[in-house]
Design an enzyme around this catalytic site. Sequence first.
Site, PDB file in Angstrom:
ATOM      1  N   ARG A  34      -3.449 -17.723 -22.125  1.00 57.65           N
ATOM      2  CA  ARG A  34      -3.083 -18.751 -23.111  1.00 57.65           C
ATOM      3  C   ARG A  34      -1.636 -19.222 -22.895  1.00 57.65           C
ATOM      4  O   ARG A  34      -1.124 -19.148 -21.788  1.00 57.65           O
ATOM      5  CB  ARG A  34      -3.329 -18.187 -24.516  1.00 57.65           C
ATOM      6  CG  ARG A  34      -4.803 -17.781 -24.714  1.00 57.65           C
ATOM      7  CD  ARG A  34      -5.045 -17.184 -26.077  1.00 57.65           C
ATOM      8  NE  ARG A  34      -4.744 -18.147 -27.126  1.00 57.65           N
ATOM      9  CZ  ARG A  34      -4.529 -17.798 -28.416  1.00 57.65           C
ATOM     10  NH1 ARG A  34      -4.612 -16.512 -28.757  1.00 57.65           N
ATOM     11  NH2 ARG A  34      -4.271 -18.711 -29.309  1.00 57.65           N
ATOM     12  N   PRO A  37      -0.345 -10.899 -38.824  1.00 55.10           N
ATOM     13  CA  PRO A  37      -0.421 -12.173 -39.536  1.00 55.10           C
ATOM     14  C   PRO A  37      -1.525 -13.117 -39.058  1.00 55.10           C
ATOM     15  O   PRO A  37      -1.809 -13.202 -37.871  1.00 55.10           O
ATOM     16  CB  PRO A  37       0.958 -12.798 -39.286  1.00 55.10           C
ATOM     17  CG  PRO A  37       1.540 -12.063 -38.139  1.00 55.10           C
ATOM     18  CD  PRO A  37       0.953 -10.691 -38.176  1.00 55.10           C
ATOM     19  N   ASN A  38      -2.097 -13.765 -40.037  1.00 55.80           N
ATOM     20  CA  ASN A  38      -3.113 -14.812 -39.876  1.00 55.80           C
ATOM     21  C   ASN A  38      -4.504 -14.270 -39.524  1.00 55.80           C
ATOM     22  O   ASN A  38      -5.461 -15.042 -39.465  1.00 55.80           O
ATOM     23  CB  ASN A  38      -2.674 -15.869 -38.830  1.00 55.80           C
ATOM     24  CG  ASN A  38      -1.359 -16.510 -39.219  1.00 55.80           C
ATOM     25  OD1 ASN A  38      -1.234 -17.054 -40.319  1.00 55.80           O
ATOM     26  ND2 ASN A  38      -0.362 -16.433 -38.354  1.00 55.80           N
ATOM     27  N   GLU A  42      -2.940  -1.014 -28.535  1.00 59.27           N
ATOM     28  CA  GLU A  42      -2.724  -2.427 -28.865  1.00 59.27           C
ATOM     29  C   GLU A  42      -3.983  -3.199 -28.497  1.00 59.27           C
ATOM     30  O   GLU A  42      -4.470  -3.067 -27.368  1.00 59.27           O
ATOM     31  CB  GLU A  42      -1.516  -2.942 -28.063  1.00 59.27           C
ATOM     32  CG  GLU A  42      -1.246  -4.425 -28.234  1.00 59.27           C
ATOM     33  CD  GLU A  42      -0.122  -4.914 -27.300  1.00 59.27           C
ATOM     34  OE1 GLU A  42       0.664  -4.089 -26.780  1.00 59.27           O
ATOM     35  OE2 GLU A  42      -0.064  -6.138 -27.100  1.00 59.27           O
ATOM     36  N   ALA A  56       0.865 -12.357 -33.938  1.00 60.75           N
ATOM     37  CA  ALA A  56       2.073 -13.004 -33.399  1.00 60.75           C
ATOM     38  C   ALA A  56       3.272 -12.058 -33.328  1.00 60.75           C
ATOM     39  O   ALA A  56       4.170 -12.260 -32.496  1.00 60.75           O
ATOM     40  CB  ALA A  56       2.415 -14.240 -34.231  1.00 60.75           C
ATOM     41  N   HIS A  91      -6.180  -7.067 -28.734  1.00 64.05           N
ATOM     42  CA  HIS A  91      -6.193  -8.502 -29.022  1.00 64.05           C
ATOM     43  C   HIS A  91      -7.612  -9.011 -28.893  1.00 64.05           C
ATOM     44  O   HIS A  91      -8.360  -8.578 -27.992  1.00 64.05           O
ATOM     45  CB  HIS A  91      -5.277  -9.261 -28.047  1.00 64.05           C
ATOM     46  CG  HIS A  91      -3.856  -8.835 -28.148  1.00 64.05           C
ATOM     47  ND1 HIS A  91      -3.025  -9.252 -29.168  1.00 64.05           N
ATOM     48  CD2 HIS A  91      -3.135  -7.976 -27.398  1.00 64.05           C
ATOM     49  CE1 HIS A  91      -1.853  -8.678 -29.027  1.00 64.05           C
ATOM     50  NE2 HIS A  91      -1.878  -7.891 -27.963  1.00 64.05           N
ATOM     51  N   ARG A  99     -10.056 -19.779 -38.537  1.00 61.97           N
ATOM     52  CA  ARG A  99      -8.893 -20.018 -37.673  1.00 61.97           C
ATOM     53  C   ARG A  99      -9.334 -20.133 -36.200  1.00 61.97           C
ATOM     54  O   ARG A  99      -9.811 -19.163 -35.610  1.00 61.97           O
ATOM     55  CB  ARG A  99      -7.926 -18.839 -37.816  1.00 61.97           C
ATOM     56  CG  ARG A  99      -6.749 -18.881 -36.873  1.00 61.97           C
ATOM     57  CD  ARG A  99      -5.992 -17.563 -36.851  1.00 61.97           C
ATOM     58  NE  ARG A  99      -4.853 -17.658 -35.982  1.00 61.97           N
ATOM     59  CZ  ARG A  99      -4.219 -16.612 -35.472  1.00 61.97           C
ATOM     60  NH1 ARG A  99      -4.623 -15.391 -35.772  1.00 61.97           N
ATOM     61  NH2 ARG A  99      -3.192 -16.781 -34.687  1.00 61.97           N
ATOM     62  N   HIS A 101       4.715 -10.688 -29.911  1.00 60.99           N
ATOM     63  CA  HIS A 101       5.537 -11.406 -28.947  1.00 60.99           C
ATOM     64  C   HIS A 101       7.030 -11.364 -29.255  1.00 60.99           C
ATOM     65  O   HIS A 101       7.825 -11.763 -28.409  1.00 60.99           O
ATOM     66  CB  HIS A 101       5.039 -12.856 -28.854  1.00 60.99           C
ATOM     67  CG  HIS A 101       3.547 -12.948 -28.685  1.00 60.99           C
ATOM     68  ND1 HIS A 101       2.893 -12.381 -27.609  1.00 60.99           N
ATOM     69  CD2 HIS A 101       2.563 -13.475 -29.480  1.00 60.99           C
ATOM     70  CE1 HIS A 101       1.583 -12.579 -27.732  1.00 60.99           C
ATOM     71  NE2 HIS A 101       1.357 -13.237 -28.865  1.00 60.99           N
ATOM     72  N   ASN A 153      -3.652  -4.632 -33.920  1.00 51.60           N
ATOM     73  CA  ASN A 153      -3.573  -5.996 -33.412  1.00 51.60           C
ATOM     74  C   ASN A 153      -2.346  -6.606 -34.084  1.00 51.60           C
ATOM     75  O   ASN A 153      -2.410  -7.044 -35.237  1.00 51.60           O
ATOM     76  CB  ASN A 153      -4.829  -6.798 -33.757  1.00 51.60           C
ATOM     77  CG  ASN A 153      -4.770  -8.195 -33.143  1.00 51.60           C
ATOM     78  OD1 ASN A 153      -3.699  -8.662 -32.733  1.00 51.60           O
ATOM     79  ND2 ASN A 153      -5.908  -8.870 -33.093  1.00 51.60           N
ATOM     80  N   TYR A 173     -11.004 -17.369 -31.431  1.00 53.50           N
ATOM     81  CA  TYR A 173     -11.162 -16.061 -32.078  1.00 53.50           C
ATOM     82  C   TYR A 173     -12.594 -15.753 -32.526  1.00 53.50           C
ATOM     83  O   TYR A 173     -12.858 -14.662 -33.030  1.00 53.50           O
ATOM     84  CB  TYR A 173     -10.209 -15.961 -33.278  1.00 53.50           C
ATOM     85  CG  TYR A 173      -8.746 -16.065 -32.873  1.00 53.50           C
ATOM     86  CD1 TYR A 173      -8.156 -15.063 -32.110  1.00 53.50           C
ATOM     87  CD2 TYR A 173      -7.971 -17.171 -33.227  1.00 53.50           C
ATOM     88  CE1 TYR A 173      -6.829 -15.156 -31.714  1.00 53.50           C
ATOM     89  CE2 TYR A 173      -6.646 -17.271 -32.845  1.00 53.50           C
ATOM     90  CZ  TYR A 173      -6.077 -16.261 -32.084  1.00 53.50           C
ATOM     91  OH  TYR A 173      -4.760 -16.350 -31.689  1.00 53.50           O
TER      92      TYR A 173
HETATM   93  C1  DQA Z   1      -3.928 -12.250 -31.091  1.00 56.51           C
HETATM   94  C2  DQA Z   1      -3.173 -13.024 -30.004  1.00 56.51           C
HETATM   95  C3  DQA Z   1      -1.803 -13.444 -30.500  1.00 56.51           C
HETATM   96  O1  DQA Z   1      -1.117 -14.194 -29.498  1.00 56.51           O
HETATM   97  C4  DQA Z   1      -1.924 -14.317 -31.723  1.00 56.51           C
HETATM   98  O2  DQA Z   1      -0.647 -14.636 -32.241  1.00 56.51           O
HETATM   99  C5  DQA Z   1      -2.803 -13.754 -32.780  1.00 56.51           C
HETATM  100  C6  DQA Z   1      -4.005 -13.024 -32.390  1.00 56.51           C
HETATM  101  C7  DQA Z   1      -5.371 -11.913 -30.668  1.00 56.51           C
HETATM  102  O3  DQA Z   1      -5.969 -11.055 -31.314  1.00 56.51           O
HETATM  103  O4  DQA Z   1      -5.898 -12.518 -29.729  1.00 56.51           O
HETATM  104  O5  DQA Z   1      -2.585 -13.956 -33.961  1.00 56.51           O
HETATM  105  O6  DQA Z   1      -3.240 -11.020 -31.311  1.00 56.51           O
END
Ligand code: DQA
Length: 142
Positions: free
Chosen positions: A110, A10-11, A101, A77, A103, A18, A80, A74, A23
Site C-alpha cells: 500500500r 484506531p478505526n 503484530e 495507524a 494486519h 471502512r 507507523h 493490530n 479490509y
Molecule cells: C492495518 C494497516 C494500517 O496501515 C492501517 O492504518 C489500519 C489497519 C491493517 O490491519 O491492515 O488501520 O493495521
Amino acid sequence: MNNVLVLNGPNLNRLGSREPEVYGSADFAELVSRVQSAAAAEGMTADVRQTNDEAEMVSWLHEAVDSGSQVIINPAAFTHYSYSLRDAAALVTKAGLKLIEVHISNPHSREKFRHNSVISAVATGVIAGFGLESYVLALKAL
Ligand code: DQA
C-alpha cells in the site's frame, strides 16, 4: 485456561463500512466472534478489545505485562508512528511474553507511509495480509 489479549487500534471499530475493498466486509463484532471461536479451538480464551486512544492501548500493554498475558495486536495507524506503543510493546516481549503484530491488509503493498512499522522490531513476529485469518494464524502461532 490460557488467555490472550487481542488488541485493536484506531478505526478498526469501523470495519465493515471502512474501505471494504481493503479490509473486507466483516464488521468488528464478526472479528470478535471469529477470534474467540478460533481461540476456543486452540484451547485458549481471547479478550478482544478496540480503542482509538493511544494512552489506553499503552495501558493495556502494561496490563499484559502485569497479568503475564500474551498479546496479539493490530496497532492500525499507530503501527507507523507511535514510539510510546513501541516502548510498551518492548516491555511485553522483554518480560518473556509473546507479542504478535497482525494486519488485515498487507501494508507493504500500500502507500509508502505504511511500509514502516515502529512495532515490528520489538514484536515476536508479524502476520499481515490474510484478512481476519491473520488473527487466526497468530493464535495458532501462540
Ligand atoms: C492495518 C494497516 C494500517 O496501515 C492501517 O492504518 C489500519 C489497519 C491493517 O490491519 O491492515 O488501520 O493495521
